[in-house]
Design a protein around this motif. Structure first.
Motif, mmCIF file in Angstrom:
data_model
loop_
_atom_site.group_PDB
_atom_site.id
_atom_site.type_symbol
_atom_site.label_atom_id
_atom_site.label_comp_id
_atom_site.label_asym_id
_atom_site.label_seq_id
_atom_site.Cartn_x
_atom_site.Cartn_y
_atom_site.Cartn_z
ATOM 1 N N PHE A 219 0.853 -1.176 0.000
ATOM 2 C CA PHE A 219 0.000 0.000 0.000
ATOM 3 C C PHE A 219 0.896 1.235 0.000
ATOM 4 C CE2 PHE A 219 -2.575 -3.295 1.966
ATOM 5 C CZ PHE A 219 -3.764 -3.177 1.263
ATOM 6 N N MET A 220 0.771 2.055 -1.046
ATOM 7 C CA MET A 220 1.633 3.221 -1.212
ATOM 8 C C MET A 220 0.861 4.497 -0.889
ATOM 9 S SD MET A 220 4.364 1.619 -2.295
ATOM 10 C CE MET A 220 5.424 2.928 -2.934
ATOM 11 N N PHE A 221 1.592 5.480 -0.363
ATOM 12 C CA PHE A 221 1.021 6.796 -0.088
ATOM 13 C C PHE A 221 2.010 7.844 -0.560
ATOM 14 C CE2 PHE A 221 0.672 10.539 2.707
ATOM 15 C CZ PHE A 221 -0.636 10.912 2.420
ATOM 16 N N ASN A 222 1.621 8.600 -1.611
ATOM 17 C CA ASN A 222 2.501 9.621 -2.201
ATOM 18 C C ASN A 222 3.890 9.065 -2.509
ATOM 19 O OD1 ASN A 222 0.486 11.572 -2.148
ATOM 20 N ND2 ASN A 222 1.148 12.427 -0.192
ATOM 21 N N GLY A 223 3.921 7.853 -3.056
ATOM 22 C CA GLY A 223 5.174 7.256 -3.488
ATOM 23 C C GLY A 223 5.923 6.471 -2.445
ATOM 24 N N ASP A 224 5.486 6.524 -1.194
ATOM 25 C CA ASP A 224 6.147 5.787 -0.122
ATOM 26 C C ASP A 224 5.264 4.634 0.338
ATOM 27 O OD1 ASP A 224 8.358 7.533 -0.068
ATOM 28 O OD2 ASP A 224 7.225 8.953 1.186
ATOM 29 N N VAL A 225 5.924 3.594 0.870
ATOM 30 C CA VAL A 225 5.172 2.461 1.411
ATOM 31 C C VAL A 225 4.483 2.909 2.696
ATOM 32 C CG1 VAL A 225 5.325 0.132 2.317
ATOM 33 C CG2 VAL A 225 6.760 0.797 0.391
ATOM 34 N N ALA A 226 3.172 2.710 2.745
ATOM 35 C CA ALA A 226 2.412 3.092 3.933
ATOM 36 C C ALA A 226 2.520 2.005 4.991
ATOM 37 C CB ALA A 226 0.943 3.320 3.571
ATOM 38 N N SER A 227 2.411 2.419 6.227
ATOM 39 C CA SER A 227 2.442 1.467 7.336
ATOM 40 C C SER A 227 1.077 0.804 7.443
ATOM 41 C CB SER A 227 2.785 2.202 8.636
ATOM 42 O OG SER A 227 2.738 1.312 9.727
ATOM 43 N N CYS A 228 0.958 -0.363 6.813
ATOM 44 C CA CYS A 228 -0.306 -1.082 6.746
ATOM 45 C C CYS A 228 -0.072 -2.546 7.113
ATOM 46 C CB CYS A 228 -0.907 -0.996 5.340
ATOM 47 S SG CYS A 228 -1.399 0.688 4.862
ATOM 48 N N PRO A 229 -1.121 -3.247 7.526
ATOM 49 C CA PRO A 229 -0.958 -4.676 7.825
ATOM 50 C C PRO A 229 -0.533 -5.440 6.574
ATOM 51 C CG PRO A 229 -3.280 -4.087 7.711
ATOM 52 C CD PRO A 229 -2.508 -2.801 7.694
ATOM 53 N N THR A 230 0.522 -6.183 6.658
ATOM 54 C CA THR A 230 1.065 -6.908 5.514
ATOM 55 C C THR A 230 1.304 -8.368 5.899
ATOM 56 O OG1 THR A 230 2.187 -4.895 4.764
ATOM 57 C CG2 THR A 230 2.879 -6.985 3.777
ATOM 58 N N PRO A 231 0.503 -9.275 5.384
ATOM 59 C CA PRO A 231 0.675 -10.686 5.737
ATOM 60 C C PRO A 231 1.807 -11.317 4.929
ATOM 61 C CG PRO A 231 -1.077 -10.481 4.159
ATOM 62 C CD PRO A 231 -0.618 -9.080 4.456
ATOM 63 N N PRO A 232 2.381 -12.411 5.404
ATOM 64 C CA PRO A 232 3.349 -13.146 4.589
ATOM 65 C C PRO A 232 2.637 -13.836 3.437
ATOM 66 C CG PRO A 232 2.816 -14.390 6.554
ATOM 67 C CD PRO A 232 2.133 -13.065 6.699
ATOM 68 N N GLY A 233 3.349 -14.128 2.391
ATOM 69 C CA GLY A 233 2.762 -14.939 1.333
ATOM 70 C C GLY A 233 2.427 -14.194 0.075
ATOM 71 N N GLY A 234 2.669 -12.875 0.031
ATOM 72 C CA GLY A 234 2.520 -12.172 -1.232
ATOM 73 C C GLY A 234 1.134 -11.656 -1.517
ATOM 74 N N ASN A 235 0.791 -11.641 -2.802
ATOM 75 C CA ASN A 235 -0.365 -10.966 -3.361
ATOM 76 C C ASN A 235 -1.678 -11.320 -2.683
ATOM 77 O OD1 ASN A 235 -2.054 -9.660 -5.222
ATOM 78 N ND2 ASN A 235 -2.206 -11.510 -6.463
ATOM 79 N N TRP A 236 -2.441 -10.255 -2.355
ATOM 80 C CA TRP A 236 -3.780 -10.481 -1.822
ATOM 81 C C TRP A 236 -4.836 -10.502 -2.936
ATOM 82 C CZ3 TRP A 236 -4.223 -6.647 2.884
ATOM 83 C CH2 TRP A 236 -3.228 -6.955 3.827
ATOM 84 N N GLY A 237 -4.600 -9.818 -3.988
ATOM 85 C CA GLY A 237 -5.567 -9.783 -5.082
ATOM 86 C C GLY A 237 -6.777 -8.919 -4.774
ATOM 87 N N PHE A 238 -7.867 -9.190 -5.485
ATOM 88 C CA PHE A 238 -9.100 -8.445 -5.291
ATOM 89 C C PHE A 238 -9.864 -8.956 -4.077
ATOM 90 C CE2 PHE A 238 -9.473 -7.255 -10.041
ATOM 91 C CZ PHE A 238 -8.831 -6.054 -9.803
ATOM 92 N N ALA A 239 -10.704 -8.091 -3.521
ATOM 93 C CA ALA A 239 -11.598 -8.518 -2.444
ATOM 94 C C ALA A 239 -12.721 -9.363 -3.025
ATOM 95 C CB ALA A 239 -12.175 -7.295 -1.742
ATOM 96 N N ASP A 240 -13.129 -10.355 -2.276
ATOM 97 C CA ASP A 240 -14.244 -11.218 -2.674
ATOM 98 C C ASP A 240 -15.253 -11.201 -1.532
ATOM 99 O OD1 ASP A 240 -16.001 -13.122 -3.526
ATOM 100 O OD2 ASP A 240 -14.475 -14.591 -4.093
ATOM 101 N N PHE A 241 -16.328 -10.451 -1.726
ATOM 102 C CA PHE A 241 -17.283 -10.204 -0.652
ATOM 103 C C PHE A 241 -18.292 -11.325 -0.453
ATOM 104 C CE2 PHE A 241 -16.379 -5.806 -2.368
ATOM 105 C CZ PHE A 241 -15.482 -5.466 -1.362
ATOM 106 N N ARG A 242 -18.231 -12.369 -1.252
ATOM 107 C CA ARG A 242 -19.189 -13.469 -1.119
ATOM 108 C C ARG A 242 -18.923 -14.248 0.173
ATOM 109 N NH1 ARG A 242 -18.079 -16.659 -6.495
ATOM 110 N NH2 ARG A 242 -15.974 -16.329 -5.664
#
Length: 371
Positions: A219-242
């Motif tokens: 998650f980027m903010f004005n070009g810098d990495v934002a301090s956000c929760p980041t799980p191991p394992g890479g790409n989260w992809g799109f949200a799936d609300f089902r």
């Protein structure tokens, strides 16, 4: 002699009966007068309390209508338009519930209530005429309904006229708050930003000046990495609300979500699934249209995660408005992104701010005081 005494006694009895009858008449007239006064006084008090109840009903309804308009308004309206809209809605609804007095613009104020502190009159601002702008965020509406000469209304009296008092005045006040607890949204697009990104954007007082990137696990903010929760394992992809999806949505379904919004309700303080893969390339046409039209969409803000990789679930804290300004759908998967700017958010952590939310938002509105 005896006849004279008898005659005197008869005369004395007549006078006594007359005097007694006079006392009874006076007493009866006094009781009738007191009864009439009590009846008229009851009528005056009845008129007063009936009018007072109507004033309170009108102010309650107006405050709730104004707060609802703060939360939800037409797409692509400015902050000033939202302010005008909240004032107008509060005034119109209050007036529709009040037949004997007028509700004026200066009877309505917008403000901010910190639930940990409670109601503070100093945080409310009254409009100062055409072109007014309120400062800061706001999540509450206060309205005061009056019955007096200044508002072309008064409560008539019956018994009061005897004492040359032909009217009574009264006042009611209501304060309505957009509860921090957001219930649900429909029409969400299947992407998410992190809560801290929004807080960073709101920190300078103008959220639309900042650029955020979402998608994947960075998650980027004005070009810098934002301090956000980041799980191991890479790409989260799109949200799936089902609910408990067993596989990724089909391409046509995913495109429909991006074009029209997810049709079901999505609740705050819940976890939702994510879907990995090349999803962004499949919806490039829909993204391009959102970008060209500068459409305000609504997406969830997240503040936690559970699991990793394709089993990752993200915790939804709240919702924000978002405008897509660019995207990259080709190249290495970790280099792909969607970027844009926030317009508004309704959060569980006091981050209300001006702008828009799209879709069918549902929030708790509640009265917090009428003193």
């Amino acid at each position: 002699m005896q006849d004279n005494i008898s005659r005197d006694n008869r005369v004395s009895g007549i006078f006594r009966r007359r005097r007694a009858g006079g006392y009874v008449l006076v007493k009866t007239m006094a009781l009738v007068f007191i009864g009439l006064m009590s009846s008229f006084l009851a009528i005056d008090m009845g008129l007063y309390f009936t009018a007072q109840n109507q004033l309170q009903t009108a102010s309650d309804a107006g405050a709730l209508a104004g707060a609802g308009r703060l939360f939800k308004g037409p797409l692509n309206e400015s902050v000033a338009e939202k302010q005008y809209g909240a004032i107008d809605s509060a005034q119109e609804v209050a007036q529709s519930n009040l037949w004997f007095s007028s509700v004026l613009e200066e009877d309505i104020a917008l403000g901010y209530i910190d639930k940990d502190v409670g109601y503070d009159a100093a945080t409310f601002e009254i409009p100062a005429g055409a072109g007014y702008e309120f400062s800061g965020g706001y999540n509450a509406v206060r309205i005061r309904a009056w019955s007096d000469d200044a508002h072309d209304g008064f409560i008539p009296t019956v018994i009061g006229n005897v004492f040359q008092v032909d009217r009574m005045n009264s006042r009611a006040q209501s304060v309505a708050l957009i509860d921090d607890q957001v219930v649900a949204f429909t029409g969400l697009r299947p992407i998410y930003a992190c809560h801290n990104q929004f807080l960073l954007a709101a920190g300078d007082g103008n959220i639309s000046n900042d650029t955020v990137r979402v998608y994947n696990d960075r998650f980027m903010f004005n070009g810098d990495v934002a301090s956000c929760p980041t799980p191991p394992g890479g790409n989260w992809g799109f949200a799936d609300f089902r609910d408990n999806p067993q596989s990724a949505p089909g391409v046509s379904e995913l495109r429909s979500w991006w074009a029209n919004g997810y049709p079901g309700e999505v609740f705050s303080d819940t976890f939702t699934s994510t879907q990995t893969g090349n999803s962004i390339h499949a919806v490039k046409n829909e993204l391009a249209k959102l970008k060209a039209d500068k459409t305000v969409i609504t997406i969830p803000l997240i503040d936690s995660f559970d699991g990793s990789g394709s089993n990752t679930q993200v915790g939804i804290s709240s919702f924000t408005g978002f405008v897509v300004t660019g995207f990259k759908d080709t190249g290495p998967e970790n280099d792909r992104y969607i970027e844009g700017y926030f317009t508004r958010a309704i959060c569980n952590h006091n981050c209300q701010t001006g702008g828009n939310l799209a879709g069918g938002g549902v929030a708790k509105l509640r009265l917090v005081g009428n003193n």
